[in-house]
Design a protein around this motif. Structure first.
Motif, PDB file in Angstrom:
ATOM      1  N   ARG A  81      25.305 -11.839  -9.861  1.00  0.00           N
ATOM      2  CA  ARG A  81      24.431 -12.805  -9.194  1.00  0.00           C
ATOM      3  C   ARG A  81      22.980 -12.544  -9.635  1.00  0.00           C
ATOM      4  N   GLY A  82      22.663 -12.978 -10.831  1.00  0.00           N
ATOM      5  CA  GLY A  82      21.345 -12.736 -11.405  1.00  0.00           C
ATOM      6  C   GLY A  82      21.248 -11.337 -11.978  1.00  0.00           C
ATOM      7  N   ALA A  83      20.252 -11.125 -12.841  1.00  0.00           N
ATOM      8  CA  ALA A  83      19.991  -9.773 -13.351  1.00  0.00           C
ATOM      9  C   ALA A  83      19.585  -8.860 -12.202  1.00  0.00           C
ATOM     10  N   ASP A  84      19.007  -9.436 -11.152  1.00  0.00           N
ATOM     11  CA  ASP A  84      18.603  -8.623 -10.002  1.00  0.00           C
ATOM     12  C   ASP A  84      19.783  -7.867  -9.398  1.00  0.00           C
ATOM     13  N   GLU A  85      20.953  -8.509  -9.348  1.00  0.00           N
ATOM     14  CA  GLU A  85      22.107  -7.778  -8.834  1.00  0.00           C
ATOM     15  C   GLU A  85      22.491  -6.653  -9.790  1.00  0.00           C
ATOM     16  N   THR A 108       4.833  -3.485 -14.034  1.00  0.00           N
ATOM     17  CA  THR A 108       6.099  -4.043 -14.490  1.00  0.00           C
ATOM     18  C   THR A 108       6.765  -4.820 -13.361  1.00  0.00           C
ATOM     19  N   TYR A 109       8.012  -5.211 -13.570  1.00  0.00           N
ATOM     20  CA  TYR A 109       8.761  -6.051 -12.648  1.00  0.00           C
ATOM     21  C   TYR A 109       8.958  -5.346 -11.298  1.00  0.00           C
ATOM     22  N   GLY A 110       8.855  -6.107 -10.205  1.00  0.00           N
ATOM     23  CA  GLY A 110       8.828  -5.518  -8.877  1.00  0.00           C
ATOM     24  C   GLY A 110      10.161  -5.146  -8.261  1.00  0.00           C
ATOM     25  N   MET A 111      11.278  -5.645  -8.830  1.00  0.00           N
ATOM     26  CA  MET A 111      12.562  -5.416  -8.160  1.00  0.00           C
ATOM     27  C   MET A 111      13.110  -4.001  -8.357  1.00  0.00           C
ATOM     28  N   TYR A 112      12.623  -3.258  -9.359  1.00  0.00           N
ATOM     29  CA  TYR A 112      13.133  -1.891  -9.540  1.00  0.00           C
ATOM     30  C   TYR A 112      12.826  -1.063  -8.287  1.00  0.00           C
ATOM     31  N   SER A 113      11.594  -1.164  -7.807  1.00  0.00           N
ATOM     32  CA  SER A 113      11.226  -0.376  -6.628  1.00  0.00           C
ATOM     33  C   SER A 113      11.875  -0.924  -5.369  1.00  0.00           C
ATOM     34  N   VAL A 151      13.112  -0.074 -18.409  1.00  0.00           N
ATOM     35  CA  VAL A 151      12.090  -0.447 -19.385  1.00  0.00           C
ATOM     36  C   VAL A 151      12.191  -1.951 -19.586  1.00  0.00           C
ATOM     37  N   CYS A 152      11.177  -2.661 -19.176  1.00  0.00           N
ATOM     38  CA  CYS A 152      11.201  -4.118 -19.258  1.00  0.00           C
ATOM     39  C   CYS A 152      10.602  -4.550 -20.606  1.00  0.00           C
ATOM     40  N   SER A 153      11.415  -5.226 -21.441  1.00  0.00           N
ATOM     41  CA  SER A 153      10.955  -5.579 -22.789  1.00  0.00           C
ATOM     42  C   SER A 153      11.517  -6.927 -23.215  1.00  0.00           C
ATOM     43  N   ASN A 155       7.754  -7.062 -21.472  1.00  0.00           N
ATOM     44  CA  ASN A 155       7.447  -6.642 -20.105  1.00  0.00           C
ATOM     45  C   ASN A 155       6.891  -7.791 -19.269  1.00  0.00           C
ATOM     46  N   ASN A 156       7.391  -7.879 -18.054  1.00  0.00           N
ATOM     47  CA  ASN A 156       6.844  -8.777 -17.040  1.00  0.00           C
ATOM     48  C   ASN A 156       5.927  -7.921 -16.166  1.00  0.00           C
ATOM     49  N   PRO A 157       4.658  -8.232 -16.019  1.00  0.00           N
ATOM     50  CA  PRO A 157       3.956  -9.477 -16.351  1.00  0.00           C
ATOM     51  C   PRO A 157       3.081  -9.420 -17.599  1.00  0.00           C
ATOM     52  N   ALA A 182      17.235  -1.400 -20.572  1.00  0.00           N
ATOM     53  CA  ALA A 182      16.280  -2.324 -21.179  1.00  0.00           C
ATOM     54  C   ALA A 182      16.453  -3.686 -20.505  1.00  0.00           C
ATOM     55  N   ASP A 183      15.450  -4.093 -19.739  1.00  0.00           N
ATOM     56  CA  ASP A 183      15.494  -5.377 -19.045  1.00  0.00           C
ATOM     57  C   ASP A 183      14.998  -6.455 -20.010  1.00  0.00           C
ATOM     58  N   GLU A 184      15.939  -7.225 -20.558  1.00  0.00           N
ATOM     59  CA  GLU A 184      15.614  -8.241 -21.560  1.00  0.00           C
ATOM     60  C   GLU A 184      15.665  -9.650 -20.971  1.00  0.00           C
ATOM     61  N   ALA A 185      15.094  -9.824 -19.781  1.00  0.00           N
ATOM     62  CA  ALA A 185      15.126 -11.129 -19.110  1.00  0.00           C
ATOM     63  C   ALA A 185      14.503 -12.235 -19.977  1.00  0.00           C
ATOM     64  N   TYR A 186      13.558 -11.862 -20.852  1.00  0.00           N
ATOM     65  CA  TYR A 186      12.828 -12.861 -21.654  1.00  0.00           C
ATOM     66  C   TYR A 186      13.151 -12.759 -23.139  1.00  0.00           C
ATOM     67  N   ILE A 187      14.243 -12.100 -23.487  1.00  0.00           N
ATOM     68  CA  ILE A 187      14.477 -11.754 -24.897  1.00  0.00           C
ATOM     69  C   ILE A 187      14.690 -12.978 -25.777  1.00  0.00           C
ATOM     70  N   ARG A 209      20.282  -9.033 -18.895  1.00  0.00           N
ATOM     71  CA  ARG A 209      19.976 -10.391 -19.367  1.00  0.00           C
ATOM     72  C   ARG A 209      20.107 -11.365 -18.188  1.00  0.00           C
ATOM     73  N   THR A 210      19.611 -12.576 -18.391  1.00  0.00           N
ATOM     74  CA  THR A 210      19.694 -13.572 -17.324  1.00  0.00           C
ATOM     75  C   THR A 210      19.754 -14.986 -17.886  1.00  0.00           C
ATOM     76  N   LEU A 211      20.300 -15.906 -17.080  1.00  0.00           N
ATOM     77  CA  LEU A 211      20.229 -17.333 -17.413  1.00  0.00           C
ATOM     78  C   LEU A 211      19.027 -17.995 -16.724  1.00  0.00           C
ATOM     79  N   ARG A 221      21.553 -18.496 -10.324  1.00  0.00           N
ATOM     80  CA  ARG A 221      21.730 -17.070 -10.013  1.00  0.00           C
ATOM     81  C   ARG A 221      22.871 -16.486 -10.850  1.00  0.00           C
ATOM     82  N   CYS A 222      22.591 -16.260 -12.113  1.00  0.00           N
ATOM     83  CA  CYS A 222      23.592 -15.692 -13.004  1.00  0.00           C
ATOM     84  C   CYS A 222      22.909 -14.782 -14.025  1.00  0.00           C
ATOM     85  N   GLY A 223      23.352 -13.528 -14.075  1.00  0.00           N
ATOM     86  CA  GLY A 223      22.777 -12.557 -15.000  1.00  0.00           C
ATOM     87  C   GLY A 223      23.865 -11.683 -15.597  1.00  0.00           C
TER      88      GLY A 223
HETATM   89  C1  LIG Z   1      13.253 -12.911 -13.675  1.00  0.00           C
HETATM   90  C2  LIG Z   1      13.508 -11.485 -13.967  1.00  0.00           C
HETATM   91  C3  LIG Z   1      14.700 -10.850 -13.587  1.00  0.00           C
HETATM   92  C4  LIG Z   1      15.678 -11.474 -12.638  1.00  0.00           C
HETATM   93  O1  LIG Z   1      16.487 -12.354 -13.163  1.00  0.00           O
HETATM   94  P1  LIG Z   1      17.574 -13.090 -12.215  1.00  0.00           P
HETATM   95  O2  LIG Z   1      18.709 -13.235 -13.147  1.00  0.00           O
HETATM   96  O3  LIG Z   1      16.946 -14.384 -11.823  1.00  0.00           O
HETATM   97  O4  LIG Z   1      17.884 -12.204 -11.051  1.00  0.00           O
HETATM   98  C5  LIG Z   1      14.924  -9.559 -13.988  1.00  0.00           C
HETATM   99  N1  LIG Z   1      14.003  -8.889 -14.692  1.00  0.00           N
HETATM  100  C6  LIG Z   1      12.845  -9.447 -15.040  1.00  0.00           C
HETATM  101  C7  LIG Z   1      11.864  -8.670 -15.819  1.00  0.00           C
HETATM  102  C8  LIG Z   1      12.546 -10.752 -14.671  1.00  0.00           C
HETATM  103  O5  LIG Z   1      11.364 -11.281 -14.977  1.00  0.00           O
END
Ligand SMILES: *Cc1c(COP(=O)(O)O)cnc(C)c1O
Length: 363
Positions: A81-85, A108-113, A151-153, A155-157, A182-187, A209-211, A221-223
């Protein structure tokens, strides 16, 4: 002795500040540039009508298509359910609460903490260097008890990819002791920077990764979590029995078809062109101090008076993301790339705003 409901909750949950998602922060805009969403949607049709049945835990078609897209085997792919899960599953499966720690490098991205704190797992932070690359000596000195490193790459933001040589070094110093995620949400905006192909070399490398971003499906909500089969098998032990609903799996499979991938690549090309246009236009605005280079669908921008800029645009219905309180990001706002019309509206609103001083940091 009777306690309030709040007092019955776990201490770390009482102390928790929830993730300040763009949605939670609200706003009354018509130009939404605060959540790194794709600005447009297309029409979707469900092809599966069997909602009387439970869905597959790991829908085979989605897994097969993502594996082909990522150049991996199906056993190396987990859908969630998303990369967050995925972030939460990794911490749940690998970190002993009160004992182990996760490490990441702000800003970096806030969900790690948020995920670590929810689970009672300590957060170790090693600030990024001034150029937003990894501070490897400082990380090396902080690895004791660390089980997962995020490691967000790119990196957000901040928008920069992490140096591949630094990632290799990080993988070398953590081998046998910790996972490197390696968080590649924007790869998709810089596909050549992906390290998914390195999973063959490193049993402790995980890729997220994420959609939600390039695929324009944040509402789905798919990762995906990419890793060696041993890692995937552990995550499958702690994932919910039915993490994806049937409609989600149906639409995800469509998004990962040949036509879906072609559409995604078109979306990336459009946004990348808009980003280049917007970066140039921003650099000409007096209120802008610097536009940082970005290989994503957003730009980090330092303003001479960020608070006034944020408020002025907010009042005009243009909603940005405040990054001013992140370490090293004073005066910075993050701007998601919208349609060309939205970018133009932003520039029209910004151009009249006064500047103060100059900078040579422009991208
Ligand atoms: C948007 C984002 C996510 C979350 O992606 P979801 O699949 O929507 O949960 C994860 N990591 C980073 C760095 C993001 O910007």
């Amino acid at each position: 002795m009777s306690r309030s409901i709040t007092e019955l909750a776990r201490a770390n949950v009482r102390a928790l500040t929830p993730y300040q998602s763009a949605r939670r922060l609200g706003g009354n805009g018509d130009v939404w540039l605060n959540a790194n969403e794709y600005p447009l949607t297309r029409d979707w049709q469900l092809s599966q009508q069997t909602l009387n049945r439970y869905p597959e835990c790991q829908p085979a078609e989605v897994i097969a298509r993502y594996a082909a897209y990522a150049g991996l085997a199906p056993e190396q792919v987990l859908v969630s359910r998303g990369a967050d899960e995925g972030i939460e599953l990794l911490i749940r499966a690998f970190c002993e609460p009160g004992e182990d720690a996760v490490l990441f490098c702000p800003p970096t991205y806030g969900m790690y903490s948020v995920s670590a704190e929810t689970l009672g797992v300590a957060c170790r932070t090693v600030p990024a260097r001034a150029d937003w690359q990894l501070d490897l000596p400082a990380i090396t000195a902080q690895l004791d008890g660390v089980k997962v490193i995020f490691v967000c790459s790119p990196n957000n933001p901040t928008g920069n990819p992490i140096n591949p040589d630094d990632l290799r070094q990080l993988l070398a110093i953590t081998a046998g002791n910790a996972l490197v995620v390696a968080d590649e949400a924007y790869i998709e905006f810089c596909p050549q920077a992906s390290v998914a192909g390195w999973i063959a070399d490193y049993p402790h490398l995980v890729v997220l990764r994420t959609l939600s971003k390039a695929f324009a499906l944040a509402g789905l909500r798919c990762g995906f979590t990419l890793a060696r089969p041993e890692v995937i098998a552990l995550l499958l032990k702690v994932i919910a029995p039915y993490p994806l609903s049937t409609p989600v799996a149906d639409l995800a499979a469509q998004a990962l078809s040949e036509a879906g991938l072609a559409q995604m690549r078109q979306q990336v090309a459009t946004l990348s062109e808009n980003r280049r246009w917007l970066a140039d236009a921003l650099a000409d605005c007096p209120c802008v101090a610097s536009v940082f280079p970005s290989e994503t669908n957003y730009l980090l921008v330092r303003f001479t008076a960020a608070e006034q800029v944020f408020k002025t645009l907010w009042d005009q219905g243009i909603i940005l993301r405040d990054q001013n309180r992140q370490p090293g990001l004073s005066g910075c706002l993050r701007i998601s790339i919208g349609t060309r019309t939205e970018c133009e509206r932003l520039i029209t609103a910004l151009r009249p705003l006064p500047g103060a001083g100059t900078s040579t940091e422009q991208a």
